[in-house]
Enzyme design. Structure first.
Site, mmCIF file in Angstrom:
data_model
loop_
_atom_site.group_PDB
_atom_site.id
_atom_site.type_symbol
_atom_site.label_atom_id
_atom_site.label_comp_id
_atom_site.label_asym_id
_atom_site.label_seq_id
_atom_site.Cartn_x
_atom_site.Cartn_y
_atom_site.Cartn_z
ATOM 1 N N HIS A 307 -7.179 -6.873 -12.879
ATOM 2 C CA HIS A 307 -6.913 -6.071 -11.678
ATOM 3 C C HIS A 307 -7.984 -6.388 -10.647
ATOM 4 O O HIS A 307 -9.127 -6.617 -10.975
ATOM 5 C CB HIS A 307 -6.957 -4.571 -12.013
ATOM 6 C CG HIS A 307 -6.301 -3.718 -10.986
ATOM 7 N ND1 HIS A 307 -6.949 -3.334 -9.849
ATOM 8 C CD2 HIS A 307 -5.053 -3.210 -10.915
ATOM 9 C CE1 HIS A 307 -6.124 -2.600 -9.115
ATOM 10 N NE2 HIS A 307 -4.971 -2.515 -9.733
ATOM 11 N N ASP A 364 0.870 -2.119 -15.371
ATOM 12 C CA ASP A 364 2.131 -2.815 -15.698
ATOM 13 C C ASP A 364 2.238 -3.161 -17.165
ATOM 14 O O ASP A 364 3.327 -3.496 -17.644
ATOM 15 C CB ASP A 364 2.244 -4.089 -14.855
ATOM 16 C CG ASP A 364 2.414 -3.743 -13.384
ATOM 17 O OD1 ASP A 364 1.532 -4.071 -12.598
ATOM 18 O OD2 ASP A 364 3.418 -3.071 -13.064
HETATM 19 C C1 SDX Z 1 -0.660 -4.257 -9.655
HETATM 20 O O1 SDX Z 1 -4.109 -3.852 -6.180
HETATM 21 C C2 SDX Z 1 -3.511 -2.897 -6.820
HETATM 22 O O2 SDX Z 1 -3.902 -1.747 -6.802
HETATM 23 C C3 SDX Z 1 -2.251 -3.343 -7.552
HETATM 24 C C4 SDX Z 1 -1.599 -2.286 -8.445
HETATM 25 C C5 SDX Z 1 -1.036 -1.121 -7.640
HETATM 26 O O3 SDX Z 1 -0.907 -0.015 -8.215
HETATM 27 O O4 SDX Z 1 -0.654 -1.367 -6.439
HETATM 28 O O5 SDX Z 1 -2.525 -1.790 -9.392
HETATM 29 C C6 SDX Z 1 -0.404 -2.873 -9.182
HETATM 30 O O6 SDX Z 1 -0.347 -5.186 -8.956
HETATM 31 C C7 SDX Z 1 -1.385 -4.460 -10.951
HETATM 32 C C8 SDX Z 1 -1.646 -5.969 -11.263
HETATM 33 C C9 SDX Z 1 -0.362 -6.559 -11.865
HETATM 34 N N1 SDX Z 1 -0.503 -8.052 -11.961
HETATM 35 C C10 SDX Z 1 -0.630 -8.622 -13.172
HETATM 36 O O7 SDX Z 1 -0.716 -8.014 -14.231
HETATM 37 C C11 SDX Z 1 -0.633 -10.144 -13.111
HETATM 38 C C12 SDX Z 1 -1.745 -10.692 -13.992
HETATM 39 N N2 SDX Z 1 -3.036 -10.388 -13.368
HETATM 40 C C13 SDX Z 1 -3.667 -11.397 -12.570
HETATM 41 O O8 SDX Z 1 -2.791 -12.214 -11.864
HETATM 42 C C14 SDX Z 1 -4.872 -10.888 -11.782
HETATM 43 O O9 SDX Z 1 -5.636 -10.188 -12.662
HETATM 44 C C15 SDX Z 1 -4.668 -10.069 -10.528
HETATM 45 C C16 SDX Z 1 -3.761 -10.745 -9.544
HETATM 46 C C17 SDX Z 1 -4.095 -8.729 -10.864
HETATM 47 C C18 SDX Z 1 -6.031 -9.870 -9.859
HETATM 48 O O10 SDX Z 1 -6.493 -11.128 -9.513
HETATM 49 P P1 SDX Z 1 -7.879 -11.332 -8.685
HETATM 50 O O11 SDX Z 1 -8.582 -10.048 -8.485
HETATM 51 O O12 SDX Z 1 -7.563 -12.160 -7.487
HETATM 52 O O13 SDX Z 1 -8.773 -12.119 -9.711
HETATM 53 P P2 SDX Z 1 -8.785 -13.675 -9.858
HETATM 54 O O14 SDX Z 1 -7.381 -14.199 -9.791
HETATM 55 O O15 SDX Z 1 -9.795 -14.216 -8.911
HETATM 56 O O16 SDX Z 1 -9.289 -13.855 -11.363
HETATM 57 C C19 SDX Z 1 -10.684 -13.814 -11.679
HETATM 58 C C20 SDX Z 1 -10.794 -14.605 -12.979
HETATM 59 C C21 SDX Z 1 -10.172 -16.006 -12.875
HETATM 60 O O17 SDX Z 1 -10.813 -16.823 -13.827
HETATM 61 P P3 SDX Z 1 -12.048 -17.802 -13.297
HETATM 62 O O18 SDX Z 1 -11.510 -18.558 -12.090
HETATM 63 O O19 SDX Z 1 -13.182 -16.854 -12.969
HETATM 64 O O20 SDX Z 1 -12.325 -18.702 -14.482
HETATM 65 O O21 SDX Z 1 -10.066 -13.924 -14.005
HETATM 66 C C22 SDX Z 1 -8.996 -14.768 -14.441
HETATM 67 C C23 SDX Z 1 -8.761 -15.774 -13.342
HETATM 68 O O22 SDX Z 1 -8.170 -16.975 -13.861
HETATM 69 N N3 SDX Z 1 -7.819 -13.888 -14.624
HETATM 70 C C24 SDX Z 1 -6.955 -14.000 -15.628
HETATM 71 C C25 SDX Z 1 -6.036 -12.939 -15.450
HETATM 72 N N4 SDX Z 1 -6.372 -12.241 -14.370
HETATM 73 C C26 SDX Z 1 -7.479 -12.838 -13.843
HETATM 74 N N5 SDX Z 1 -6.847 -14.883 -16.651
HETATM 75 C C27 SDX Z 1 -5.812 -14.691 -17.500
HETATM 76 N N6 SDX Z 1 -4.880 -13.690 -17.413
HETATM 77 C C28 SDX Z 1 -4.979 -12.805 -16.393
HETATM 78 N N7 SDX Z 1 -4.073 -11.826 -16.289
#
Ligand code: SDX
Length: 428
Positions: A307, A364
């Site tokens: 998140h 989710d």
């Molecule tokens: C919602 O914003 C809100 O409030 C949203 C929400 C709401 O109520 O409106 O809470 C609802 O959208 C919840 C989130 C649902 N999405 C998912 O579950 C999709 C999976 N999650 C990821 O895509 C991710 O965690 C995000 C999009 C939710 C957040 O991404 P960020 O904050 O942009 O973080 P990032 O992509 O920069 O990741 C940081 C690191 C990276 O690794 P490095 O580059 O540091 O090596 O964490 C890793 C990412 O690759 N990472 C994950 C991951 N989420 C982040 N690796 C594997 N699986 C994941 N799910």
């Protein structure tokens, strides 16, 4: 604490006022930065940038705190109802019984939709994704209520649009769903409550009226409550910026639906189930998918994990995990998907990759499992999120317009070609 931060640039010193909120969050006011220093800030994805000051929802990602108008989500989820939460978010206070009754009466006056919605629906292929249908139907409301296009209407007329949206979205969703199944539309019943009425419109057929199990009604009500608002997330920011151009509330909400559709946002609940199904079809090999999620060369991510704000447990996931156990036990459901989800969670929460990046289950991760258990079709999951998030979108849009915030228009740093002369076609 100092009232400002000092910025030293090119031998000059500038003072940036510090804003502190009621929960002691601090921000630097950079509203005059470009005019005074010739510089802007750049923060792709707005990970460090506040877009507004809001009184609606507070969340603390480090502590896993979420409050609607000051009320902790744990108390709200246990004691309130979705319609009461909608009133709280939109109007700022918990309603008295009389206010809540009047709110429900106003909604019942509006929860029928124009019969021409059926004509619009016939234009969509039956297998259209319901989020695309929903955003189209919400936009189409401007055709049935053109007065909503006047950005300078009275607050009373804006409130009528608010009531119409809360009232009509579930009916439009149910009509879109029954039409996609080749079934007749069901109509709202003024004898029923908001969630019960929605479930009956969704699942009753001409041959069999749908009996609403109180457990399912309560689970759906709780899912809507837990999705009702979440401060300046992607879709809410979209609603605000579209509304800041003085576009109608319908156009702003339709934009929010489209933003929520993305698999990284509200579309994640559908992707969680698809991921768990895929793991189940592959012999439940959780470790293989954890390794894929950790592999930076593999686009696979653990859907329902991570998140932007929560670097601790998403409090909504904690509540939904308990709710999933209750629903499965009371409905006597034995779905291996719940076991796989719990196994996946256990393994991930001990894995260095996820621990180091503070990746925890989010809202989710469990919502999809519950919705699947209560019979919501998987492609409808983001639509359920939209119904739940609607009061939050409305409250945020209303706050932005009441504060007369300016049109949202971020700046950029240009990194393209510098000035050059046009080259005639025969010289290229
Ligand atoms: C919602 O914003 C809100 O409030 C949203 C929400 C709401 O109520 O409106 O809470 C609802 O959208 C919840 C989130 C649902 N999405 C998912 O579950 C999709 C999976 N999650 C990821 O895509 C991710 O965690 C995000 C999009 C939710 C957040 O991404 P960020 O904050 O942009 O973080 P990032 O992509 O920069 O990741 C940081 C690191 C990276 O690794 P490095 O580059 O540091 O090596 O964490 C890793 C990412 O690759 N990472 C994950 C991951 N989420 C982040 N690796 C594997 N699986 C994941 N799910």
């Amino acid at each position: 604490m100092s009232d400002y931060a000092e910025l030293n640039l090119d031998g000059n010193s500038y003072q940036l006022p510090i804003i502190e909120g009621t929960e002691h969050e601090k921000g630097l006011d950079i509203s005059k930065l470009r005019a005074t220093t010739g510089h802007i800030t750049v923060d792709t994805g707005f990970k460090n940038t506040g877009s507004t000051q809001s009184s609606i929802t507070f969340l603390d990602g480090e502590k896993g705190i979420l409050r609607y108008r000051g009320y902790p989500i744990e108390q709200i989820a246990e004691k309130s109802s979705f319609l009461e939460v909608a009133y709280l978010l939109i109007y700022g206070q918990l309603p008295s019984q009389a206010e809540l009754d009047q709110f429900m009466t106003s909604i019942k006056e509006e929860w029928l939709v124009h019969e021409d919605i059926k004509t619009i629906l016939t234009g969509f292929p039956a297998d259209s994704h319901p989020m695309g249908v929903l955003s189209s139907l919400v936009t189409a409301q401007t055709a049935f209520f053109p007065e909503s296009l006047d950005p300078y209407r009275s607050a009373e007329k804006v409130n009528r649009t608010i009531i119409r949206l809360i009232a009509k979205m579930p009916t439009m969703v149910a009509w879109a769903y029954t039409r996609s199944k080749g079934r007749m539309s069901n109509y709202p019943n003024n004898e029923l409550g908001y969630v019960e009425n929605f479930l009956k419109m969704m699942f009753s057929t001409r041959a069999q009226e749908y009996e609403v199990d109180p457990i399912i009604k309560d689970a759906m009500d709780k899912i809507f409550i837990l999705h009702a608002d979440h401060e300046q997330n992607c879709s809410t920011s979209t609603v605000r910026i579209v509304g800041s151009s003085h576009a109608s509330l319908y156009a702003s909400i339709a934009a929010g639906v489209n933003a929520l559709w993305g698999p990284l946002h509200g579309g994640a609940n559908q992707k969680v189930i698809e991921m768990l199904s895929h793991i189940e079809e592959n012999g439940g090999d959780v470790g293989k998918f954890i390794d894929k999620a950790k592999d930076s060369d593999d686009p696979f991510r653990l859907m329902g994990f991570g998140h932007r704000v929560y670097k601790n447990f998403d409090p909504r996931a904690t509540i939904l995990k308990k709710s999933a156990d209750q629903v499965f036990e009371k409905l006597q459901i034995d779905d291996p998907m719940l076991d796989i989800a719990k196994h996946l969670e256990d393994v991930a929460l001990k894995d260095e990759y996820f621990v180091k990046r503070k990746l925890y289950p989010n809202v989710d991760f469990y919502s999809g499992i519950i919705m699947k258990a209560i019979g919501i079709p998987i492609e409808m999951f983001p639509v359920m999120f939209s119904i739940g998030r609607l009061p939050g979108w409305i409250a945020q849009w209303k706050e932005m317009r009441e504060h007369q915030e300016p049109i949202g228009r971020p700046r950029q740093i240009y990194v393209g070609a510098t000035e050059r002369d046009y080259v005639p076609l025969d010289k290229r």
